[in-house]
Design a protein around this motif. Structure first.
Motif, PDB file in Angstrom:
ATOM      1  N   ILE A  28      35.632  32.419  22.050  1.00  0.00           N
ATOM      2  CA  ILE A  28      34.304  32.396  22.154  1.00  0.00           C
ATOM      3  C   ILE A  28      34.354  31.299  23.260  1.00  0.00           C
ATOM      4  CG2 ILE A  28      31.732  32.656  22.246  1.00  0.00           C
ATOM      5  CD1 ILE A  28      32.248  34.225  19.825  1.00  0.00           C
ATOM      6  N   LEU A  29      33.921  30.864  24.334  1.00  0.00           N
ATOM      7  CA  LEU A  29      34.051  30.609  25.359  1.00  0.00           C
ATOM      8  C   LEU A  29      32.489  30.058  25.677  1.00  0.00           C
ATOM      9  CD1 LEU A  29      37.193  30.892  27.047  1.00  0.00           C
ATOM     10  CD2 LEU A  29      36.939  29.968  25.226  1.00  0.00           C
ATOM     11  N   ARG A  30      32.107  28.565  26.706  1.00  0.00           N
ATOM     12  CA  ARG A  30      30.303  27.979  27.118  1.00  0.00           C
ATOM     13  C   ARG A  30      31.389  28.492  28.489  1.00  0.00           C
ATOM     14  NH1 ARG A  30      26.764  26.989  23.069  1.00  0.00           N
ATOM     15  NH2 ARG A  30      27.246  29.207  22.483  1.00  0.00           N
ATOM     16  N   PRO A  31      30.904  28.850  28.999  1.00  0.00           N
ATOM     17  CA  PRO A  31      31.418  27.889  30.847  1.00  0.00           C
ATOM     18  C   PRO A  31      31.132  26.905  31.285  1.00  0.00           C
ATOM     19  CG  PRO A  31      31.709  30.592  30.789  1.00  0.00           C
ATOM     20  CD  PRO A  31      31.068  30.386  29.636  1.00  0.00           C
ATOM     21  N   THR A  32      30.825  26.167  32.049  1.00  0.00           N
ATOM     22  CA  THR A  32      29.254  25.398  33.164  1.00  0.00           C
ATOM     23  C   THR A  32      28.596  26.261  33.726  1.00  0.00           C
ATOM     24  OG1 THR A  32      30.928  23.451  32.077  1.00  0.00           O
ATOM     25  CG2 THR A  32      30.017  22.451  33.150  1.00  0.00           C
ATOM     26  N   PRO A  33      27.294  25.693  33.416  1.00  0.00           N
ATOM     27  CA  PRO A  33      26.713  26.405  34.455  1.00  0.00           C
ATOM     28  C   PRO A  33      26.559  25.521  35.223  1.00  0.00           C
ATOM     29  CG  PRO A  33      25.289  25.398  32.131  1.00  0.00           C
ATOM     30  CD  PRO A  33      26.495  24.914  32.148  1.00  0.00           C
ATOM     31  N   GLY A  34      26.340  26.469  37.152  1.00  0.00           N
ATOM     32  CA  GLY A  34      26.498  25.813  38.118  1.00  0.00           C
ATOM     33  C   GLY A  34      28.384  26.870  38.448  1.00  0.00           C
ATOM     34  N   CYS A  35      29.059  26.066  37.105  1.00  0.00           N
ATOM     35  CA  CYS A  35      29.893  26.639  37.576  1.00  0.00           C
ATOM     36  C   CYS A  35      30.647  28.379  38.616  1.00  0.00           C
ATOM     37  CB  CYS A  35      30.836  25.957  37.195  1.00  0.00           C
ATOM     38  SG  CYS A  35      31.821  24.203  37.063  1.00  0.00           S
ATOM     39  N   ASP A  36      31.898  28.501  38.948  1.00  0.00           N
ATOM     40  CA  ASP A  36      33.040  29.949  39.002  1.00  0.00           C
ATOM     41  C   ASP A  36      33.652  29.414  37.991  1.00  0.00           C
ATOM     42  OD1 ASP A  36      31.194  30.979  40.617  1.00  0.00           O
ATOM     43  OD2 ASP A  36      32.033  29.991  42.566  1.00  0.00           O
ATOM     44  N   LEU A  37      33.774  30.371  37.548  1.00  0.00           N
ATOM     45  CA  LEU A  37      35.086  30.944  36.734  1.00  0.00           C
ATOM     46  C   LEU A  37      36.639  31.382  37.282  1.00  0.00           C
ATOM     47  CD1 LEU A  37      35.297  30.505  33.387  1.00  0.00           C
ATOM     48  CD2 LEU A  37      35.453  33.115  33.009  1.00  0.00           C
ATOM     49  N   HIS A  38      37.542  30.633  37.288  1.00  0.00           N
ATOM     50  CA  HIS A  38      38.542  31.136  38.103  1.00  0.00           C
ATOM     51  C   HIS A  38      39.524  31.641  36.839  1.00  0.00           C
ATOM     52  CE1 HIS A  38      38.020  28.127  42.206  1.00  0.00           C
ATOM     53  NE2 HIS A  38      36.886  28.143  41.358  1.00  0.00           N
ATOM     54  N   VAL A  39      39.832  32.328  37.167  1.00  0.00           N
ATOM     55  CA  VAL A  39      41.615  32.804  36.373  1.00  0.00           C
ATOM     56  C   VAL A  39      42.234  33.288  36.817  1.00  0.00           C
ATOM     57  CG1 VAL A  39      41.847  34.772  35.057  1.00  0.00           C
ATOM     58  CG2 VAL A  39      39.371  34.289  35.059  1.00  0.00           C
ATOM     59  N   SER A  40      43.551  32.826  36.136  1.00  0.00           N
ATOM     60  CA  SER A  40      44.834  33.185  37.060  1.00  0.00           C
ATOM     61  C   SER A  40      45.943  34.083  35.601  1.00  0.00           C
ATOM     62  CB  SER A  40      45.709  32.468  37.610  1.00  0.00           C
ATOM     63  OG  SER A  40      46.785  32.539  37.898  1.00  0.00           O
ATOM     64  N   THR A  41      46.759  34.927  35.708  1.00  0.00           N
ATOM     65  CA  THR A  41      47.857  35.360  35.195  1.00  0.00           C
ATOM     66  C   THR A  41      49.263  35.178  35.216  1.00  0.00           C
ATOM     67  OG1 THR A  41      47.582  37.238  33.243  1.00  0.00           O
ATOM     68  CG2 THR A  41      46.829  38.353  34.843  1.00  0.00           C
ATOM     69  N   GLN A 135      30.340  26.656  41.553  1.00  0.00           N
ATOM     70  CA  GLN A 135      29.748  27.383  42.446  1.00  0.00           C
ATOM     71  C   GLN A 135      30.234  27.338  44.269  1.00  0.00           C
ATOM     72  OE1 GLN A 135      25.867  29.499  41.628  1.00  0.00           O
ATOM     73  NE2 GLN A 135      27.143  30.012  39.414  1.00  0.00           N
ATOM     74  N   GLY A 136      30.996  27.872  44.930  1.00  0.00           N
ATOM     75  CA  GLY A 136      31.105  28.318  46.509  1.00  0.00           C
ATOM     76  C   GLY A 136      32.587  26.774  46.737  1.00  0.00           C
ATOM     77  N   LEU A 137      32.657  26.644  45.565  1.00  0.00           N
ATOM     78  CA  LEU A 137      33.430  25.096  46.601  1.00  0.00           C
ATOM     79  C   LEU A 137      35.214  25.591  46.782  1.00  0.00           C
ATOM     80  CD1 LEU A 137      31.485  21.649  46.012  1.00  0.00           C
ATOM     81  CD2 LEU A 137      31.791  22.579  47.999  1.00  0.00           C
ATOM     82  N   ALA A 138      35.814  26.675  46.248  1.00  0.00           N
ATOM     83  CA  ALA A 138      36.515  26.557  45.649  1.00  0.00           C
ATOM     84  C   ALA A 138      37.750  26.577  47.006  1.00  0.00           C
ATOM     85  CB  ALA A 138      37.148  28.478  45.478  1.00  0.00           C
ATOM     86  N   LEU A 139      38.961  26.517  47.223  1.00  0.00           N
ATOM     87  CA  LEU A 139      40.230  26.451  47.977  1.00  0.00           C
ATOM     88  C   LEU A 139      40.487  27.692  48.602  1.00  0.00           C
ATOM     89  CD1 LEU A 139      42.109  22.915  46.964  1.00  0.00           C
ATOM     90  CD2 LEU A 139      39.605  22.775  49.045  1.00  0.00           C
ATOM     91  N   ARG A 140      40.273  28.625  48.920  1.00  0.00           N
ATOM     92  CA  ARG A 140      40.347  30.247  49.172  1.00  0.00           C
ATOM     93  C   ARG A 140      41.694  30.093  50.122  1.00  0.00           C
ATOM     94  NH1 ARG A 140      35.406  34.120  48.179  1.00  0.00           N
ATOM     95  NH2 ARG A 140      36.218  35.096  49.532  1.00  0.00           N
ATOM     96  N   ARG A 141      42.365  30.887  50.047  1.00  0.00           N
ATOM     97  CA  ARG A 141      43.608  30.897  51.098  1.00  0.00           C
ATOM     98  C   ARG A 141      43.293  31.651  52.543  1.00  0.00           C
ATOM     99  NH1 ARG A 141      48.887  34.343  47.683  1.00  0.00           N
ATOM    100  NH2 ARG A 141      48.245  33.008  46.425  1.00  0.00           N
ATOM    101  N   ASP A 142      41.563  31.797  52.351  1.00  0.00           N
ATOM    102  CA  ASP A 142      41.016  32.757  53.765  1.00  0.00           C
ATOM    103  C   ASP A 142      39.996  32.237  54.508  1.00  0.00           C
ATOM    104  OD1 ASP A 142      39.400  32.652  51.552  1.00  0.00           O
ATOM    105  OD2 ASP A 142      38.805  34.204  51.903  1.00  0.00           O
TER     106      ASP A 142
ATOM    107  N   ALA B  26      44.120  32.647  42.369  1.00  0.00           N
ATOM    108  CA  ALA B  26      42.926  33.228  40.501  1.00  0.00           C
ATOM    109  C   ALA B  26      42.132  33.846  41.243  1.00  0.00           C
ATOM    110  CB  ALA B  26      42.622  31.833  40.600  1.00  0.00           C
ATOM    111  N   ALA B  27      41.688  34.525  40.431  1.00  0.00           N
ATOM    112  CA  ALA B  27      40.261  34.852  40.491  1.00  0.00           C
ATOM    113  C   ALA B  27      39.442  34.241  40.253  1.00  0.00           C
ATOM    114  CB  ALA B  27      40.066  36.327  39.877  1.00  0.00           C
ATOM    115  N   ILE B  28      38.539  34.556  41.474  1.00  0.00           N
ATOM    116  CA  ILE B  28      36.873  33.988  40.554  1.00  0.00           C
ATOM    117  C   ILE B  28      35.660  34.810  39.866  1.00  0.00           C
ATOM    118  CG2 ILE B  28      34.822  32.091  42.270  1.00  0.00           C
ATOM    119  CD1 ILE B  28      37.193  31.652  44.341  1.00  0.00           C
ATOM    120  N   LEU B  29      34.837  34.834  39.014  1.00  0.00           N
ATOM    121  CA  LEU B  29      34.429  34.736  38.615  1.00  0.00           C
ATOM    122  C   LEU B  29      33.028  34.173  38.469  1.00  0.00           C
ATOM    123  CD1 LEU B  29      36.864  36.447  35.902  1.00  0.00           C
ATOM    124  CD2 LEU B  29      36.119  37.176  37.854  1.00  0.00           C
ATOM    125  N   ARG B  30      31.792  34.635  38.123  1.00  0.00           N
ATOM    126  CA  ARG B  30      30.504  34.445  38.029  1.00  0.00           C
ATOM    127  C   ARG B  30      29.338  34.257  36.984  1.00  0.00           C
ATOM    128  NH1 ARG B  30      27.578  32.143  43.722  1.00  0.00           N
ATOM    129  NH2 ARG B  30      30.149  31.946  43.648  1.00  0.00           N
TER     130      ARG B  30
END
Lengths: 318, 318
Positions: A28-41, A135-142, B26-30
């Motif tokens: 169980i994890l508690r993400p920081t309010p206002g942040c997006d979650l970034h996941v890679s595998t 939220q919204g600040l990620a360095l995306r490839r596109d 990475a994927a971005i999830l909210r």
């Protein structure tokens, strides 16, 4: 040592920012309010992604490092990792060394190993890394734009040089350079702090795992743009400068460096240099984004240079 | 078909509630504000967790189902899955069937396949599942209290019966029962809706993957309590009722059912029945939590019953 002992003995450390770590049906994890979650595998298979005789401590480091590098390339702060491990036998000594390498880097970056799975099977590692960014600040490839500068962190070519030695035998280069190259291949340092500092400054980013031109190519394709890259500007280790022409393939097309390649508007040049300064990381401007599609590598005269990966063979003797 | 084609052709579907799906570092999830994030990971190896000749469609279903079952056991709503897949060869047909089985269940539960990794290697599957539940409301293993009722969802024993057939040959049981058992083993239905309905009603929960007494044992250990379980009350398939004594080992110790076992206060009996009613899932009270540690299986006279797993052999002939 059975599976439960292995998990308890090697892979259970105090969770510092997880509500619940190893031991239930889920962490169980508690993400920081206002942040997006970034996941890679990432999945690593023996004989394909690493050599059978690899030092397990280095493998533990690198397994986590390549995942942290994905977080760096998004500008995300890595927070939680999950490790699935198939082992041919419950080799406690091997697992212990692997865990030490992994946890040393996890601690350095404040990452919890919050869960995972172990089983008997052909040696296979699968890591899922999770991080956060506003939220919204990620360095995306596109997100690369025509007119952006192209930048690279640190120094390129070391990983490829060490890989050439591992694959082909002795490498005829100076000892200091070879030591630096081996260190880079075995213990890459993900550019997490720089990636974080580039949020709101850079546009697009990727980490250099397959070679600068190949990885930059993914950014260009995703963004629908092109780029020119100036061969003479590519940053290299001091030990390569004396005989630079020999290392051009390593610099432009060598993988395993785990530096960041990113684009930023020209107006942000001072901010990029400040981000590098603040995080103790060299940053070098190496090209610019163009409207014409595709990545072009240019020499000092502006001519297009064609680089074949066969360049690696030049380093090996016997 | 190379790795990129395989990902594009078989594993890329529209992401419905991800900011960014497959294709970046990475994927971005909210995550939903006010929710905790629940994360579980499972690795499945050919020959150990599934048979080499398994139908890939069933394997795709089951690989996701066992992970959804972990979410159900926390009371979490599953939202995002990540799949890492090592394949001996890029067998497009196999991967396509596998993906169809996985996506059919993913759609049913509104789960995005938000990322993953594919590589050449011994057939290995690693899934990370992520879900959400309101902060602090999870059905943790360590939350059972003395005096709680012990409940079980659905029917037990079918998975073990089918496994006995797979391992040992023909099983001398009625055709309808055998068909139900095979369906349960190949296409288990995770109790996601029930788990969600039990939030705020039940105390502790776990899914029955290794057998009721073994899995309940994990809850008891984590909670520092014990339990008595009434053998005669264990819910079984109608086809087993006619010859119930023959199936006692299946009911009490058989794995692969993926039903939920949970504890709830006696005052919540009506609420538990209502949760079952609302989600179309049978719920049966099968015991109670005690202060004396350990799980004890009791017969109608209150005597402790000892069950050995060798009971499975009774179903096979030849």
């Amino acid at each position: 040592m059975n599976e439960f002992d292995l998990i308890r003995h090697c892979f259970t450390r105090e969770a510092r920012h997880s509500v619940l770590g190893v031991g239930d049906d889920a962490a169980i994890l508690r993400p920081t309010p206002g942040c997006d979650l970034h996941v890679s595998t990432d999945m690593l298979v023996e004989g394909r992604h690493f050599f059978t005789d690899v030092d397990p401590h280095a493998l533990g480091h690198k397994t986590l490092a390549v995942n942290l590098s994905d977080m760096a390339a998004m500008g995300a702060v890595p927070r939680w990792a999950f490790l699935s491990l198939a082992l041919p036998a419950a080799e406690a000594g091997w697992a212990q060394r692997f865990a030490e390498g992994l946890f040393a880097l996890a601690y350095e970056h404040g990452v919890d190993l919050a869960g995972g799975d172990t089983t008997r099977g052909p040696l296979t590692l699968s890591v899922t890394i999770m991080g956060e960014a506003p939220q919204g600040l990620a360095l995306r490839r596109d997100a690369a734009l025509v007119g952006d500068d192209v930048w690279v962190s640190g120094e390129l070519g070391l990983g490829a040089l060490a890989l050439a030695e591992r694959l082909g035998g002795e490498v005829a280069v100076e000892a200091g350079l070879l030591a630096a190259a081996r260190q880079r291949l075995d213990y890459p340092q993900p550019r997490v702090a720089l990636g974080r500092a580039l949020l709101g400054v850079a546009h697009a980013a990727i980490d250099v795992s397959d070679g600068l031109m190949a990885d930059l190519g993914h950014v260009l394709t995703a963004s629908g743009v092109g780029a020119e890259v100036w061969l003479d500007s590519l940053p290299s280790h001091a030990g390569m400068e004396a005989d630079r022409p020999r290392y051009l393939a390593c610099l432009a097309a060598g993988g395993d460096d785990y530096e960041l390649c990113f684009t930023a508007p020209q107006a942000a040049r001072a901010a990029v240099l400040a981000a590098g300064e603040a995080t103790g990381c060299r940053v070098t401007r190496v090209g610019r984004v163009t409207a014409a599609s595709g990545g072009r590598l240019l020499d000092a005269s502006g001519n297009v240079v064609s680089l074949a990966r066969t360049g690696y063979d030049h380093f090996t003797q016997g």
